[in-house]
Design an enzyme around this catalytic site. Structure first.
Site, PDB file in Angstrom:
ATOM      1  N   LYS A  30      62.354  15.386 -20.838  1.00  0.00           N
ATOM      2  CA  LYS A  30      63.412  15.738 -21.791  1.00  0.00           C
ATOM      3  C   LYS A  30      63.976  17.097 -21.369  1.00  0.00           C
ATOM      4  O   LYS A  30      63.284  17.887 -20.727  1.00  0.00           O
ATOM      5  CB  LYS A  30      62.844  15.885 -23.208  1.00  0.00           C
ATOM      6  CG  LYS A  30      61.989  14.721 -23.670  1.00  0.00           C
ATOM      7  CD  LYS A  30      62.809  13.624 -24.305  1.00  0.00           C
ATOM      8  CE  LYS A  30      61.925  12.535 -24.883  1.00  0.00           C
ATOM      9  NZ  LYS A  30      62.351  11.172 -24.535  1.00  0.00           N
ATOM     10  N   ASP A  73      59.724  -4.348 -50.348  1.00  0.00           N
ATOM     11  CA  ASP A  73      58.628  -3.484 -49.913  1.00  0.00           C
ATOM     12  C   ASP A  73      57.850  -4.310 -48.883  1.00  0.00           C
ATOM     13  O   ASP A  73      57.208  -5.296 -49.216  1.00  0.00           O
ATOM     14  CB  ASP A  73      57.759  -3.125 -51.129  1.00  0.00           C
ATOM     15  CG  ASP A  73      56.526  -2.341 -50.705  1.00  0.00           C
ATOM     16  OD1 ASP A  73      56.316  -2.165 -49.486  1.00  0.00           O
ATOM     17  OD2 ASP A  73      55.767  -1.921 -51.591  1.00  0.00           O
ATOM     18  N   HIS A 108      58.944   2.104 -20.000  1.00  0.00           N
ATOM     19  CA  HIS A 108      60.156   2.006 -19.173  1.00  0.00           C
ATOM     20  C   HIS A 108      59.882   2.229 -17.678  1.00  0.00           C
ATOM     21  O   HIS A 108      60.313   1.447 -16.837  1.00  0.00           O
ATOM     22  CB  HIS A 108      61.206   3.019 -19.634  1.00  0.00           C
ATOM     23  CG  HIS A 108      61.528   2.937 -21.107  1.00  0.00           C
ATOM     24  ND1 HIS A 108      61.588   1.743 -21.788  1.00  0.00           N
ATOM     25  CD2 HIS A 108      61.806   3.898 -22.020  1.00  0.00           C
ATOM     26  CE1 HIS A 108      61.901   1.989 -23.054  1.00  0.00           C
ATOM     27  NE2 HIS A 108      62.024   3.277 -23.225  1.00  0.00           N
ATOM     28  N   HIS A 149      63.731  -1.831 -23.896  1.00  0.00           N
ATOM     29  CA  HIS A 149      65.189  -1.976 -23.762  1.00  0.00           C
ATOM     30  C   HIS A 149      65.663  -1.717 -22.328  1.00  0.00           C
ATOM     31  O   HIS A 149      66.754  -2.132 -21.960  1.00  0.00           O
ATOM     32  CB  HIS A 149      65.942  -1.123 -24.788  1.00  0.00           C
ATOM     33  CG  HIS A 149      66.006   0.338 -24.476  1.00  0.00           C
ATOM     34  ND1 HIS A 149      65.002   1.204 -24.799  1.00  0.00           N
ATOM     35  CD2 HIS A 149      66.958   1.087 -23.867  1.00  0.00           C
ATOM     36  CE1 HIS A 149      65.340   2.428 -24.405  1.00  0.00           C
ATOM     37  NE2 HIS A 149      66.520   2.382 -23.828  1.00  0.00           N
ATOM     38  N   ARG A 189      63.953  -0.892 -47.862  1.00  0.00           N
ATOM     39  CA  ARG A 189      63.338  -0.529 -49.149  1.00  0.00           C
ATOM     40  C   ARG A 189      64.340  -0.087 -50.199  1.00  0.00           C
ATOM     41  O   ARG A 189      63.995   0.015 -51.369  1.00  0.00           O
ATOM     42  CB  ARG A 189      62.412   0.678 -48.940  1.00  0.00           C
ATOM     43  CG  ARG A 189      61.121   0.334 -48.319  1.00  0.00           C
ATOM     44  CD  ARG A 189      60.452   1.590 -47.790  1.00  0.00           C
ATOM     45  NE  ARG A 189      59.439   1.192 -46.833  1.00  0.00           N
ATOM     46  CZ  ARG A 189      58.186   0.924 -47.173  1.00  0.00           C
ATOM     47  NH1 ARG A 189      57.776   1.050 -48.405  1.00  0.00           N
ATOM     48  NH2 ARG A 189      57.316   0.527 -46.257  1.00  0.00           N
TER      49      ARG A 189
HETATM   50  C1  BG6 Z   1      63.161   5.382 -25.914  1.00  0.00           C
HETATM   51  C2  BG6 Z   1      62.338   6.624 -26.088  1.00  0.00           C
HETATM   52  O1  BG6 Z   1      62.335   4.272 -25.703  1.00  0.00           O
HETATM   53  O2  BG6 Z   1      64.019   5.546 -24.794  1.00  0.00           O
HETATM   54  C3  BG6 Z   1      63.226   7.842 -26.266  1.00  0.00           C
HETATM   55  O3  BG6 Z   1      61.499   6.496 -27.234  1.00  0.00           O
HETATM   56  C4  BG6 Z   1      64.219   7.929 -25.131  1.00  0.00           C
HETATM   57  O4  BG6 Z   1      62.456   9.033 -26.342  1.00  0.00           O
HETATM   58  C5  BG6 Z   1      64.946   6.607 -24.928  1.00  0.00           C
HETATM   59  O5  BG6 Z   1      65.151   8.962 -25.459  1.00  0.00           O
HETATM   60  C6  BG6 Z   1      65.788   6.646 -23.655  1.00  0.00           C
HETATM   61  O6  BG6 Z   1      66.575   5.482 -23.566  1.00  0.00           O
HETATM   62  P1  BG6 Z   1      67.911   5.470 -22.718  1.00  0.00           P
HETATM   63  O7  BG6 Z   1      68.374   4.060 -22.747  1.00  0.00           O
HETATM   64  O8  BG6 Z   1      68.863   6.416 -23.411  1.00  0.00           O
HETATM   65  O9  BG6 Z   1      67.557   5.956 -21.355  1.00  0.00           O
END
Ligand code: BG6
Length: 501
Positions: A349, A102, A249, A187, A59
């Site tokens: 966490k 936008d 994950h 990921h 943006r």
């Molecule tokens: C993300 C979460 O998908 O994965 C985060 O939203 C988390 O909260 C992160 O910290 C952890 O990824 P990695 O690769 O550091 O274990």
């Protein structure tokens, strides 16, 4: 069906993989922290064909030179000194264009069409923005005539907040793109060790025959993070650890551990098997909800010797919040392969360290012949470490050495540490692998719509159960392994969390 990853022998950097990448959210945290460094690495390693172009969209008002400068600073911050070479940096930055846009208004999208005009390369649209506007962007791209039959779209998690909202988002993307061109990122699937799970399980007959309830007593999956909320309180508080980490994950890891062998490495063959696991996950009902699931929230404590605030004292916090920052649970995959084998999952966490690992505990020998006092010594374990150091260890029992030891047993690891075993190969970041697969048009490391939805269905029943019970999360001090109840949950089964960190 996308081509099989098994046929990836073609030289990388092959011109067929050239793309026009349109990156929405190009000034955002994910782009600067992960995507540009990953793209740079691909380029530096010769995996990005020369004609590939990257258009950053955001943006803010910037000209191309300013945008390149911003990306350059982000790269300087993220890359190690020996990864920065002038030639590669210049080549990479020269690929970048910038467009102020936008995203939710149709006006301006014509510029994307113009950027694409005459390009022989397929466009990859990467949506590094909130999922609420995925639909707007897809529709605007379509209406402006920027898309064609080869365009792929990449979307980030979280896809929705529950099943209903994820269906809405998936419908909006699906109105514009067919499933075969939608790449949903988790990921974790890009992490080297996670892919190695596929190799480990399906390339080694040793494990193939042992991988079931006859030989495995239980499985642990831990994804612990040292960090707290890191300035994301607003987002995180709506989500909580179950939606943020387990729905995606941890369930993906569980699927890769528990799935049956796919008939080949095609994306759909793998994903069909993962879906079967998700469908077989036992729901938490009645007593199981109180007994087999522990929610926690961190209080003030210490991390790396420093005093750190509790979740409710973080910047921007609502001090009444009951959102969980930790979850531990015992679940089961109710099918022939896994009946009766508990899967213990935990993620949180502000744990003492960053650690992601899977531990497969094998059963004891059926008949025991060694010293009776050693009977309790653990049986074989396979420890699959995702981070910090990626590697695999098989814990075996050997005879303790020395004349005075008799036939005493001692557990010891057969260790495969990827950094030491393959010293020349840099372990790529997950996003490098995933972006490379998108460039190649391979979907096997991406999540299919039905996987996302089955995972939500399972999480929704758990969240509904929590909401009905209104039990507040248990407190745990920052820097600990979570509420004591999460330890009791496993010890009451006569087991403990694997602790050889
Ligand atoms: C993300 C979460 O998908 O994965 C985060 O939203 C988390 O909260 C992160 O910290 C952890 O990824 P990695 O690769 O550091 O274990």
């Amino acid at each position: 069906m996308s081509p099989s990853p098994a046929s990836q022998g073609a030289p990388l950097g092959d011109l067929q993989n050239a793309i026009d990448l349109a990156l929405f959210g190009a000034l955002g945290d994910l782009a600067m922290r992960k995507l540009f460094p990953a793209l740079y690495h691909l380029d530096r390693e010769g995996l990005m064909p020369e004609s590939t172009r990257i258009l950053g969209l955001a943006r803010h008002e910037h000209d191309v030179a300013e945008f390149r400068q911003l990306v350059n600073s982000a790269l300087q911050k993220r890359l190690k000194k020996d990864e920065q070479d002038k030639e590669s940096l210049t080549r990479f930055l020269n690929r970048l264009d910038y467009l102020k846009l936008d995203f939710t208004s149709f006006e301006g999208f014509d510029a994307v069409r113009q950027w694409r005009e005459g390009s022989p390369r397929p466009m990859v649209v990467y949506l590094s923005v909130g999922a609420k506007i995925y639909g707007d962007i897809c529709r605007n791209l379509q209406a402006s005539g920027s898309l064609d039959d080869a365009t792929r779209v990449v979307v980030e998690k979280p896809i929705g907040f529950d099943l209903a909202s994820s269906e809405e988002i998936n419908d909006a993307i699906g109105d514009v793109f067919p499933e075969s061109r939608i790449y949903r990122i988790d990921h974790y699937l890009g992490k080297e060790t996670v892919q190695n799970l596929i190799a480990l399980r399906f390339a080694n007959p040793l494990f193939g025959t042992q991988w079931n309830q006859n030989h495995i007593s239980h499985v642990e999956i831990t994804v612990a993070e040292k960090v707290g909320i890191e300035g994301r309180w607003g987002y995180f508080d709506e989500a909580g650890q179950l939606r943020d980490m387990v729905q995606n994950h941890l369930l993906q890891l569980l699927c890769l551990i528990a799935m049956d062998p796919p008939s080949n490495l095609d994306a759909d063959a793998i994903r069909d098997e993962k879906v079967k696991v998700l469908k077989a996950l036992k729901p938490f009902t009645g007593e199981a909800l109180g007994r087999d699931v522990v929610r926690g929230q961190y209080m003030a404590g210490t991390s790396d010797g420093q005093q750190v605030p509790g979740y409710l004292e973080e910047e921007g916090a609502n001090t009444e919040s009951q959102t969980e920052t930790f979850v531990a649970m015992k679940t089961e995959v109710a099918n022939w392969r896994w009946a009766g084998v508990p899967f213990y999952l935990r993620t949180g966490k502000r744990m003492p360290e960053k650690l992601s690992q899977i531990v497969i505990h094998f059963r004891q020998q059926p008949h025991y012949i060694f010293d009776p006092d050693q009977r309790g010594i653990a049986a074989n374990k396979l420890i699959i470490r995702l981070q910090p150091e990626e590697g695999i260890a098989l814990q075996v029992l050997t005879k303790d050495s020395g004349l005075d030891k008799g036939m005493r047993l001692r557990p010891g690891p057969l260790h495969l540490d990827f950094n030491n075993a393959f010293p020349k190969s840099r372990i790529p970041d997950a996003y490098e692998r995933l972006l490379l697969e998108v460039m190649k048009g391979q979907q096997y490391l991406f999540v299919r719509r039905d996987e996302v939805e089955h995972a939500w269905r399972w999480c929704d029943q758990l969240i509904d159960g929590w909401n009905a019970r209104e039990t507040p999360p248990r407190r745990y001090p920052a820097g600990s392994w979570g509420p004591v109840a999460s330890i009791a949950m496993i010890t009451q089964d006569g087991r403990s969390w694997y602790e050889d960190y």
